[in-house]
Design a protein around this motif. Structure first.
Motif, PDB file in Angstrom:
ATOM      1  N   THR A   1     -12.047  54.614  69.306  1.00 32.50           N
ATOM      2  CA  THR A   1     -12.857  53.767  70.166  1.00 32.50           C
ATOM      3  C   THR A   1     -13.395  54.539  71.437  1.00 32.50           C
ATOM      4  O   THR A   1     -14.550  53.971  71.877  1.00 32.50           O
ATOM      5  N   ALA A   2     -12.792  55.506  71.770  1.00 36.47           N
ATOM      6  CA  ALA A   2     -13.480  56.215  72.982  1.00 36.47           C
ATOM      7  C   ALA A   2     -14.745  56.954  72.270  1.00 36.47           C
ATOM      8  O   ALA A   2     -15.628  56.777  73.198  1.00 36.47           O
ATOM      9  N   TRP A   3     -14.755  57.274  71.206  1.00 37.15           N
ATOM     10  CA  TRP A   3     -15.887  57.981  70.623  1.00 37.15           C
ATOM     11  C   TRP A   3     -16.983  56.929  70.463  1.00 37.15           C
ATOM     12  O   TRP A   3     -18.086  56.811  70.598  1.00 37.15           O
ATOM     13  N   ALA A   4     -16.660  55.826  69.922  1.00 39.85           N
ATOM     14  CA  ALA A   4     -17.342  54.631  69.760  1.00 39.85           C
ATOM     15  C   ALA A   4     -18.207  53.946  70.817  1.00 39.85           C
ATOM     16  O   ALA A   4     -19.418  53.755  71.143  1.00 39.85           O
ATOM     17  N   HIS A   5     -17.134  53.887  71.796  1.00 32.05           N
ATOM     18  CA  HIS A   5     -17.825  53.206  73.055  1.00 32.05           C
ATOM     19  C   HIS A   5     -18.855  54.258  73.772  1.00 32.05           C
ATOM     20  O   HIS A   5     -19.948  54.023  74.296  1.00 32.05           O
ATOM     21  N   ASP A   6     -18.582  55.581  73.628  1.00 30.69           N
ATOM     22  CA  ASP A   6     -19.379  56.796  74.086  1.00 30.69           C
ATOM     23  C   ASP A   6     -20.624  56.834  73.687  1.00 30.69           C
ATOM     24  O   ASP A   6     -21.633  56.534  74.490  1.00 30.69           O
ATOM     25  N   TRP A   7     -20.736  56.723  72.352  1.00 30.99           N
ATOM     26  CA  TRP A   7     -22.206  56.755  71.782  1.00 30.99           C
ATOM     27  C   TRP A   7     -23.065  55.411  71.942  1.00 30.99           C
ATOM     28  O   TRP A   7     -24.161  55.257  72.053  1.00 30.99           O
ATOM     29  N   LEU A   8     -22.114  54.357  71.895  1.00 32.77           N
ATOM     30  CA  LEU A   8     -22.718  52.904  71.994  1.00 32.77           C
ATOM     31  C   LEU A   8     -23.502  52.871  73.704  1.00 32.77           C
ATOM     32  O   LEU A   8     -24.448  52.561  73.892  1.00 32.77           O
ATOM     33  N   ASP A   9     -22.521  53.358  74.473  1.00 29.58           N
ATOM     34  CA  ASP A   9     -22.916  53.225  75.793  1.00 29.58           C
ATOM     35  C   ASP A   9     -23.961  54.192  76.094  1.00 29.58           C
ATOM     36  O   ASP A   9     -24.992  53.826  76.788  1.00 29.58           O
ATOM     37  N   ARG A  10     -24.050  55.324  75.532  1.00 26.01           N
ATOM     38  CA  ARG A  10     -25.302  56.079  75.827  1.00 26.01           C
ATOM     39  C   ARG A  10     -26.335  55.632  74.997  1.00 26.01           C
ATOM     40  O   ARG A  10     -27.707  55.435  75.510  1.00 26.01           O
TER      41      ARG A  10
ATOM     42  N   VAL B   1     -14.195  47.404  72.747  1.00 28.01           N
ATOM     43  CA  VAL B   1     -15.478  48.310  72.931  1.00 28.01           C
ATOM     44  C   VAL B   1     -16.483  47.240  73.317  1.00 28.01           C
ATOM     45  O   VAL B   1     -17.446  47.455  74.184  1.00 28.01           O
ATOM     46  N   MET B   2     -16.569  46.018  72.609  1.00 26.62           N
ATOM     47  CA  MET B   2     -17.616  44.922  73.009  1.00 26.62           C
ATOM     48  C   MET B   2     -17.608  44.714  74.235  1.00 26.62           C
ATOM     49  O   MET B   2     -18.399  44.394  74.773  1.00 26.62           O
ATOM     50  N   ASP B   3     -16.343  44.343  74.683  1.00 21.50           N
ATOM     51  CA  ASP B   3     -15.992  43.704  76.143  1.00 21.50           C
ATOM     52  C   ASP B   3     -16.432  44.724  77.035  1.00 21.50           C
ATOM     53  O   ASP B   3     -17.044  44.418  77.984  1.00 21.50           O
ATOM     54  N   ARG B   4     -16.264  46.111  76.908  1.00 21.13           N
ATOM     55  CA  ARG B   4     -16.627  47.359  77.830  1.00 21.13           C
ATOM     56  C   ARG B   4     -18.003  47.313  77.967  1.00 21.13           C
ATOM     57  O   ARG B   4     -18.690  47.315  78.989  1.00 21.13           O
TER      58      ARG B   4
ATOM     59  N   HIS C   1     -23.064  46.385  80.873  1.00 23.56           N
ATOM     60  CA  HIS C   1     -24.514  46.299  80.491  1.00 23.56           C
ATOM     61  C   HIS C   1     -24.703  44.742  80.445  1.00 23.56           C
ATOM     62  O   HIS C   1     -24.712  44.146  79.554  1.00 23.56           O
ATOM     63  N   PRO C   2     -24.710  44.069  81.845  1.00 19.22           N
ATOM     64  CA  PRO C   2     -24.629  42.636  81.481  1.00 19.22           C
ATOM     65  C   PRO C   2     -25.711  41.904  81.053  1.00 19.22           C
ATOM     66  O   PRO C   2     -25.624  40.839  80.636  1.00 19.22           O
ATOM     67  N   ARG C   3     -26.864  42.541  80.757  1.00 18.41           N
ATOM     68  CA  ARG C   3     -28.023  41.968  79.881  1.00 18.41           C
ATOM     69  C   ARG C   3     -27.926  42.255  78.332  1.00 18.41           C
ATOM     70  O   ARG C   3     -28.766  41.573  78.053  1.00 18.41           O
ATOM     71  N   LEU C   4     -26.976  42.881  77.863  1.00 16.37           N
ATOM     72  CA  LEU C   4     -26.693  43.282  76.733  1.00 16.37           C
ATOM     73  C   LEU C   4     -26.133  41.831  75.953  1.00 16.37           C
ATOM     74  O   LEU C   4     -25.541  41.180  76.205  1.00 16.37           O
ATOM     75  N   ARG C   5     -27.169  41.641  74.657  1.00 17.72           N
ATOM     76  CA  ARG C   5     -26.329  40.475  74.089  1.00 17.72           C
ATOM     77  C   ARG C   5     -26.227  41.177  72.515  1.00 17.72           C
ATOM     78  O   ARG C   5     -26.605  42.197  72.148  1.00 17.72           O
ATOM     79  N   ILE C   6     -25.213  40.461  72.041  1.00 20.31           N
ATOM     80  CA  ILE C   6     -24.793  41.079  70.420  1.00 20.31           C
ATOM     81  C   ILE C   6     -24.712  40.015  69.646  1.00 20.31           C
ATOM     82  O   ILE C   6     -24.372  38.887  69.887  1.00 20.31           O
ATOM     83  N   GLU C   7     -25.000  40.471  68.496  1.00 18.59           N
ATOM     84  CA  GLU C   7     -25.073  39.387  67.182  1.00 18.59           C
ATOM     85  C   GLU C   7     -23.823  40.095  66.562  1.00 18.59           C
ATOM     86  O   GLU C   7     -23.775  41.364  66.078  1.00 18.59           O
ATOM     87  N   ALA C   8     -23.065  39.010  66.002  1.00 20.79           N
ATOM     88  CA  ALA C   8     -21.985  39.248  65.081  1.00 20.79           C
ATOM     89  C   ALA C   8     -22.442  39.165  63.790  1.00 20.79           C
ATOM     90  O   ALA C   8     -23.011  38.321  63.404  1.00 20.79           O
TER      91      ALA C   8
ATOM     92  N   LEU D   1     -16.758  35.234  68.818  1.00 17.59           N
ATOM     93  CA  LEU D   1     -17.832  34.434  69.537  1.00 17.59           C
ATOM     94  C   LEU D   1     -17.484  34.516  70.911  1.00 17.59           C
ATOM     95  O   LEU D   1     -18.165  34.281  71.527  1.00 17.59           O
ATOM     96  N   ARG D   2     -16.287  35.008  71.409  1.00 15.56           N
ATOM     97  CA  ARG D   2     -15.783  35.114  72.674  1.00 15.56           C
ATOM     98  C   ARG D   2     -16.856  36.187  73.381  1.00 15.56           C
ATOM     99  O   ARG D   2     -16.866  36.462  74.651  1.00 15.56           O
ATOM    100  N   ARG D   3     -17.099  37.210  72.583  1.00 14.50           N
ATOM    101  CA  ARG D   3     -17.906  38.321  73.027  1.00 14.50           C
ATOM    102  C   ARG D   3     -19.260  38.802  72.384  1.00 14.50           C
ATOM    103  O   ARG D   3     -19.701  39.774  72.447  1.00 14.50           O
ATOM    104  N   THR D   4     -19.806  37.595  71.747  1.00 20.41           N
ATOM    105  CA  THR D   4     -20.933  37.764  71.085  1.00 20.41           C
ATOM    106  C   THR D   4     -21.926  36.520  71.315  1.00 20.41           C
ATOM    107  O   THR D   4     -21.323  35.661  71.927  1.00 20.41           O
TER     108      THR D   4
END
Ligand code: GLA
Length: 692
Positions: free
Chosen positions: A426-435, A478-481, A486-493, A506-509
């Motif tokens: 999850t650290a790896w995933a968060h890192d590349w997604l965040d970047r 990872v989605m929550d972080r 990135h408060p403007r980021l929107r996510i599609e599940a 749906l609580r995080r998308t």
């Protein structure tokens, strides 16, 4: 909203139109009392206690209708093995805590080191009751083994019969609504796939066999969990119906170490006296207010490149599509699969989340800048939980995938599942997604998940079954972080279409890709099932090419639009192959959608009719929108008219397009007159305004 009667040890939870009551029995067992129409505390205390009618020695004296069955002959919600071999639980009360609309009942075992919290939460503006459970090992020494840890168990009053409504299906045919009587014995609805699943969505509705779209009592529950799950319905010999549900499927066990807690997901329930339509509307409102992170926001019109290009994405190709998408009125341009690593097919590249230099020689920014210049937001497809063995990531970390010692690693779509229960993953995933999101102006992620779990395990871990729940929690984290940072980021599940749609994701998308099946005729049924619980503002629906790539069906452009306009409209076709006339018509229909969007996405939904003539009506204040679809029918067969709902009989309604004025009472009694020429596919969009 929460009252307690200490004499009878009864709690009453009241919502605007319903009541739920439970009591603590003499032996400390929390027992179900009532779920249905409103009652007072005194009335709840007068509800007759259930008795085994045959008084037979083959029934358990303490088993029926408990809030979390742990004993008896029906399905148990909680299965524990204590050191020494005991399996029964004997609860003692530690009192209760009320905090606003949140009740916590505290229990502990009379002898063994197990404590439980039963949580109940109600809201002032919703009839949905949220329930979950926390279990804690309160001792030292040996761990406790839990082979079942359900969120909640539900009971309904004795009915003349019990009918189950659910949605089942498969990839590209998800959300097919079924209604059938509950037979005696037990029925198990479950996913063993690591996701909530295409095959059955984690909700149930129960009625007595006589409820209809707009009448009758319906009890429904929905699980807020995006991994494997199980709901077991039990129609007992005494003709009572109870069901219990939570995360995990059969055979999965958790080990609880001293001091450790296990919190289950929410299993939410709703009683509604207004039929299936009323039930759906109550869930829609609840999800908008209490589940979605940005429920009150209007969703943009998306253009997605997947059906146009497959994996053959290039900077130039995407720019060409973006120009046409913007012309058609798209507000968000989403580049789908194929932009990263060695991703030219589904055979390689997953895990290597860097733009493919051949396709994007200067990285993603030139495309993103062009999309922004065209006035659209930019979104991108990702599948963070997956890896192709043919990838640099897998070559570096072959142990990061779910696997079992000495067992083959089954490939599905040439990919394996990364173990999101491992912090390093999850650290790896968060890192590349965040970047990815920070270094580019990315406003939207389509977060996909394209295969079920197999060989789920983590060699060397003391508690290998935890992967099933840890993975889901890792995805949530990872989605929550990302959302928090990135408060403007929107996510599609997305999970191969609608394979992971539930109250947890749906609580995080913000929306869900309903199905990879974009054939508008198939979509009528898929959307009908989706909307039983989930609101239109989350239901992504694209207009794609004709004939449809999957079904080969040829459908008029207007028909395709009118079906997709019932949710969050998007475009998903190869606009380069559309004629100028088609693109012009599409632009007009997109503009029309934007005009009706507040009513569709934020209005109240009523389902109308059934095929060959069906539709959906949305009402918001004085505005009414009707979308109607007619399937081919033999000449001379005249389908039932669509009688509108929820209008004021004495008011008059003006058709915004023709100027015709209708009486509310006539629309309610005789239906909406529709111009549907011929006998083939035909559709209509009618906009009405109530006259002052
Ligand atoms: C899944 C999704 C599709 C598309 C493909 C890309 O099937 O549901 O919409 O994104 O993956 O590989």
């Amino acid at each position: 909203m929460i009252e307690f009667d200490p004499q009878h040890r009864i709690w009453l939870l009241s919502t605007p139109a319903t009541a739920y009551a439970l009591r603590l029995d003499e032996d400390g067992t929390p027992r179900h009392v009532h779920w249905g129409r409103p009652l007072t505390l005194a009335q709840a205390a007068a509800v007759p206690r259930f008795r085994n009618p045959a008084d037979s020695s083959f029934e358990h004296p303490r088993a029926d209708e408990t809030e979390l069955p742990v004993t008896g002959f029906g399905p148990s919600a909680l299965q524990v093995r204590f050191p020494g071999g005991a399996r029964e639980i004997e609860w003692r009360s530690d009192g209760h805590v009320v905090d606003g609309g949140h009740l916590t009942i505290l229990l502990h075992d009379r002898h063994y080191p197990l404590a439980a919290e039963l949580h109940y939460r109600v809201h002032e503006d919703s009839d949905v009751l949220e329930r979950w459970t926390v279990l804690r090992h309160t001792g030292t020494g040996a761990p406790l083994e839990l082979s079942r840890a359900d969120s909640a168990s539900w009971s309904v009053p004795r009915l003349r019969d019990y009918r189950l409504s659910q949605v089942t299906g498969a990839w590209s045919s998800e959300f097919r609504l079924r209604r059938e009587p509950v037979p005696g014995g037990e029925i198990v609805l479950t996913s063993r796939r690591g996701i909530s699943g295409h095959h059955v969505n984690p909700w149930v509705m129960i009625d007595d066999g006589g409820a209809g779209e707009e009448h009758g009592e319906v009890w429904s529950t929905a699980l807020a969990w995006s991994g494997s799950w199980r709901v077991t319905l039990h129609r007992s010999p005494a003709e009572r119906l109870c069901w219990t549900g939570g995360f995990g499927h059969e055979g999965v066990a958790w080990r609880l170490e001293p001091g450790e807690s296990l919190e289950t997901p929410v299993f939410a329930g709703l009683y509604c006296a207004g039929g299936f339509g009323g039930t759906s509307r109550a869930w829609h409102a609840h999800i908008a207010r209490h589940v979605l992170p940005a429920g009150s926001e209007l969703r943009p019109v998306v253009y997605n490149s997947w059906e146009a290009t497959g994996w053959a994405v290039t900077e130039q190709g995407q720019k060409r599509l973006a120009a046409l998408a913007a012309e058609a009125g798209a507000e968000l341009f989403v580049m789908d699969d194929g932009w990263f690593g060695a991703r030219d097919s589904d055979g390689a590249g997953l895990g290597d989340w860097v733009p493919n230099p051949g396709k994007f020689p200067a990285g993603l920014n030139p495309l993103i800048a062009e999309v922004h210049r065209l006035g659209m937001r930019f979104g991108i497809w990702v599948e963070p939980e997956m890896v192709n063995p043919d990838s640099d990531l897998y070559r570096a970390h072959p142990d990061w995938v779910l696997h079992q010692p000495d067992r083959r690693r089954t490939l599905l779509r040439n990919q394996l599942v990364l173990d999101f229960g491992r912090p390093e993953v999850t650290a790896w995933a968060h890192d590349w997604l965040d970047r990815l999101v920070s270094e580019h102006e990315i406003d939207f992620l389509k977060w996909d998940m394209n295969r079920a779990f197999t060989e789920a395990g983590r060699p060397g871990s003391g508690d290998p079954d935890r992967v099933w729940t840890d993975h889901v929690r890792g995805v949530y984290e990872v989605m929550d972080r990302l959302r928090a940072d990135h408060p403007r980021l929107r996510i599609e599940a997305c999970a191969g279409g609608g394979g992971r749609v539930d109250l947890g994701v749906l609580r995080r998308t913000d929306e869900a890709w309903t199905s990879d099946n974009t054939d508008a005729v198939d979509r009528i049924a898929i959307q009908h099932g989706y909307g039983q619980i989930y609101p239109a503002r989350t239901m992504a629906a694209w207009v794609t090419d004709s004939p449809n790539f999957l079904t080969g069906r040829d459908l008029p452009l207007r028909f395709r639009f009118h079906v997709a306009m019932a949710g969050v409209l998007g475009l998903g076709g190869d606009l380069l192959s559309w004629s100028a006339d088609e693109r012009k018509e599409a632009a007009e229909l997109v503009a029309l959608y934007k005009e009706i969007r507040p009513v569709v996405q934020h209005g109240v939904q009523y389902r109308l009719g059934e095929p060959p003539l069906s539709g959906v009506q949305y009402v918001a204040d004085d505005r009414v929108v009707v979308l109607a679809w007619r399937l081919p029918a033999p000449f001379g067969v005249s389908p039932l008219p669509l009688r509108l709902r929820a209008l004021e009989p004495d008011a008059r309604y003006r058709d915004d397009d023709t100027g015709t004025v209708h009486h509310g009472a006539v629309l309610l009694a005789h239906g909406l007159p529709l111009e549907l020429p011929g006998t083939g596919y035909a559709s209509a969009l009618v906009r009405l305004t109530r006259l002052p």
